[in-house]
Motif scaffolding. Structure first.
Motif, PDB file in Angstrom:
ATOM      1  N   THR A 209       0.867  -1.176   0.000  1.00  0.00           N
ATOM      2  CA  THR A 209       0.000   0.000   0.000  1.00  0.00           C
ATOM      3  C   THR A 209       0.902   1.224   0.000  1.00  0.00           C
ATOM      4  N   PHE A 210       0.635   2.128  -0.936  1.00  0.00           N
ATOM      5  CA  PHE A 210       1.355   3.402  -0.998  1.00  0.00           C
ATOM      6  C   PHE A 210       0.433   4.529  -0.543  1.00  0.00           C
ATOM      7  N   SER A 211       0.982   5.723  -0.460  1.00  0.00           N
ATOM      8  CA  SER A 211       0.227   6.883   0.030  1.00  0.00           C
ATOM      9  C   SER A 211      -1.118   7.027  -0.671  1.00  0.00           C
ATOM     10  N   HIS A 212      -1.131   6.885  -1.985  1.00  0.00           N
ATOM     11  CA  HIS A 212      -2.340   7.181  -2.743  1.00  0.00           C
ATOM     12  C   HIS A 212      -3.418   6.095  -2.623  1.00  0.00           C
ATOM     13  N   THR A 213      -3.065   4.917  -2.069  1.00  0.00           N
ATOM     14  CA  THR A 213      -4.089   3.882  -1.864  1.00  0.00           C
ATOM     15  C   THR A 213      -4.394   3.655  -0.382  1.00  0.00           C
ATOM     16  N   LEU A 214      -3.771   4.434   0.494  1.00  0.00           N
ATOM     17  CA  LEU A 214      -3.975   4.278   1.934  1.00  0.00           C
ATOM     18  C   LEU A 214      -5.450   4.407   2.317  1.00  0.00           C
ATOM     19  N   PHE A 215      -6.103   5.450   1.834  1.00  0.00           N
ATOM     20  CA  PHE A 215      -7.498   5.702   2.211  1.00  0.00           C
ATOM     21  C   PHE A 215      -8.399   4.544   1.786  1.00  0.00           C
ATOM     22  N   LYS A 216      -8.245   4.125   0.549  1.00  0.00           N
ATOM     23  CA  LYS A 216      -9.076   3.043   0.013  1.00  0.00           C
ATOM     24  C   LYS A 216      -8.786   1.717   0.711  1.00  0.00           C
ATOM     25  N   ASP A 217      -7.494   1.456   0.993  1.00  0.00           N
ATOM     26  CA  ASP A 217      -7.099   0.153   1.563  1.00  0.00           C
ATOM     27  C   ASP A 217      -7.420   0.033   3.050  1.00  0.00           C
ATOM     28  N   TYR A 218      -7.193   1.105   3.805  1.00  0.00           N
ATOM     29  CA  TYR A 218      -7.237   0.984   5.271  1.00  0.00           C
ATOM     30  C   TYR A 218      -8.329   1.805   5.961  1.00  0.00           C
ATOM     31  N   ILE A 219      -8.741   2.908   5.376  1.00  0.00           N
ATOM     32  CA  ILE A 219      -9.734   3.774   6.048  1.00  0.00           C
ATOM     33  C   ILE A 219     -11.150   3.365   5.656  1.00  0.00           C
ATOM     34  N   VAL A 220     -11.378   3.204   4.366  1.00  0.00           N
ATOM     35  CA  VAL A 220     -12.728   2.879   3.877  1.00  0.00           C
ATOM     36  C   VAL A 220     -13.310   1.629   4.543  1.00  0.00           C
ATOM     37  N   PRO A 221     -12.550   0.519   4.718  1.00  0.00           N
ATOM     38  CA  PRO A 221     -13.140  -0.671   5.344  1.00  0.00           C
ATOM     39  C   PRO A 221     -13.647  -0.454   6.770  1.00  0.00           C
TER      40      PRO A 221
END
Length: 515
Positions: A209-221
């Protein structure tokens, strides 16, 4: 070496004669008395290393004697001994900061263990920690020779930080020096790994996971939490700094999961944090949001539109949520939010960017007093902990727990203590950052940098024709040949970011549930 001097207070002290003889054979010196009043006088008159105190005595009880002893010698360890197993006595004793609590009948081995635990603890822990690290040293060295995946690098870095914090507690300069050499070697190898693989990550299915996928990968769930989410982004927070803050957070929250993710390059705020909130790489931000994005050489603030970026990402992901964004850059705004934090209970997502650690790293560059207070990583961690303990942010976390909100803590990138200069030359328009450069006519030491001649290959904007990006390795910082010595003196041993190191790129994201 002088004998350990024990004061043993018990109204039935004669019955304890075998215990006392046992201790004297172990080379301890034991003074006895039969009541609390005499014990208080003895503490006044003599120096003791530890007190064994019976709770149930005629006259002054153990619980009544304890605060009198503590008032005279606050740091004198007191071990409470009692026949009673009543909970309130235990709580009273523990609340009065006893060193240990033993239930009668006690045997000599219990007494000896309590002495070892309270008086020999530092030495025993130090010896065991040193021994354990010496055993681990070889394994880490072997791992360094074989590590070849981002998961392996995360585990290796966590292991190095674990031992750094363990060795720091025992203050063994020799062992810390050996560990520092291992960290240096790890960063050298990590630089080679990033240089070889970074560009390919963006076309590979097997990537961190990089900066630009952090929100989608870890916050949204996590967004289905009934009481909402508090998402805190602490600017510039390294993994080791997070580790020392964690025990304070654990008083109010239980950790569900801890992720480690990679900052994009440059590991700098305007790139990494904008990528977090937009869910896009920098070249994509420039293309889609040309009015929000600014390059290094452009005038004006580079992180002024994080809320707009986040709103656009939420809309793009079709998330039906109520969210609010706050940026805290001063004590005043932090206190205002802490005082009014209950307004966030209506939000599904409350996002706070907290800028203190970034300001601390800049202050270390510019202020002599901060250079003194944060002279090395250990001191830098200590200063971060002291700030957090007394900050509005810690108060906000406690209020979030009271509202039943879930907590997510992360950062945009870390920093590294820069030790050595690397010469760089360019025209007057090259970027100012000390850990990366972009611009025309760049001249540099090839061995010191990762060069990306076409920025689009790693999704970075092109600031001008023939303007590559270069990223510094290890703990280097870029210095101009003009006025070189002054420049080096000013920036050496300062915390910088933007380049390639474990400290800058491998960073935490932890999810907590309220206790």
């Amino acid at each position: 070496m002088s004998k350990i001097h024990i004061l043993w207070v018990d109204d039935e002290i004669e019955l304890l004669k075998p215990h006392i003889l046992f201790l004297e054979r172990k080379n301890y010196e034991v003074t006895t008395c039969t009541n609390g009043a005499d014990a208080i006088d003895l503490v006044d008159e003599q120096n003791f290393d530890i007190v064994f105190l019976d709770e149930n005595m005629p006259g002054l009880t153990g619980l009544e004697t304890l605060p009198e002893i503590k008032q005279k010698q606050a740091n004198l360890p007191v071990v409470m001994i009692t026949k009673s197993e009543e909970e309130y006595i235990m709580e009273e004793a523990i609340g009065s900061k006893i060193a240990d609590y033993l239930i009668k009948p006690v045997n000599p081995s219990q007494i000896l263990l309590s002495l070892k635990k309270n008086l020999d603890n530092s030495r025993l822990v130090s010896e065991k920690t040193t021994s354990n690290y010496q055993q681990e040293f070889r394994k880490i060295s072997m791992d360094l020779a074989m590590v070849n995946s981002y998961e392996d690098w995360i585990e290796l870095y966590k292991k190095l930080i674990h031992w750094e914090l363990e060795l720091e507690n025992i203050n063994d300069a020799g062992m810390l020096g050996i560990l520092e050499s291992q960290k240096q070697e790890a960063n050298t190898q990590f630089f080679k790994y990033i240089k070889k693989n970074y560009e390919d990550f963006f076309t590979s299915n097997d990537k961190p996971t990089f900066s630009h996928t952090l929100f989608k990968d870890y916050i949204v769930p996590e967004l289905n939490h009934k009481n909402g989410i508090l998402w805190i982004v602490i600017d510039n927070l390294r993994y080791d700094q997070y580790r020392v803050l964690e025990p304070l957070i654990n008083s109010f929250y239980r950790k569900d999961v801890e992720y480690s993710y990679f900052s994009i390059l440059p590991s700098a705020t305007q790139y990494a944090r904008n990528a977090i909130f937009s869910g896009l790489m920098p070249s994509e931000m420039e293309k889609r949001f040309s009015s929000f994005w600014k390059n290094d050489t452009d005038e004006g603030g580079k992180n002024l539109f994080e809320n707009e970026f986040l709103s656009a990402q939420i809309k793009r992901l079709s998330l039906d949520i109520k969210h609010k964004y706050y940026k805290i850059t001063s004590l005043k705004t932090g206190k205002e939010l802490a005082d009014n934090y209950k307004v966030t209970k209506q939000n599904d997502l409350t996002t706070i960017v907290y800028n203190f650690v970034d300001m601390l790293s800049h202050a270390k560059t510019e202020m002599e007093v901060i250079k003194e207070l944060a002279g090395d990583d250990k001191a830098y961690r200590s200063l971060t902990l002291s700030w957090f303990k007394n900050s509005p942010l810690f108060e906000i976390i406690q209020k979030a727990q009271q509202l039943g909100q879930k907590l997510i803590i992360t950062t945009d990138h870390g920093t590294i203590n820069c030790k050595h200069p690397s010469k760089v030359i360019g025209d007057k328009n090259i970027s100012a950052n000390l850990r990366y450069k972009t611009g025309r006519s760049l001249s540099y030491e090839d061995k010191d940098v990762y060069v990306v001649k076409n920025p689009k290959d790693i999704f970075l904007p092109t600031v001008a024709m023939n303007a590559p990006f270069i990223f510094a390795k290890d703990n280097l910082f870029f210095a101009y040949p003009n006025n070189f010595n002054h420049f080096v003196k000013y920036y050496k041993n300062t915390y910088q970011h933007g380049g390639i190191s474990l400290e800058e790129m491998i960073i935490p994201c932890a999810v907590y549930s309220p206790k």
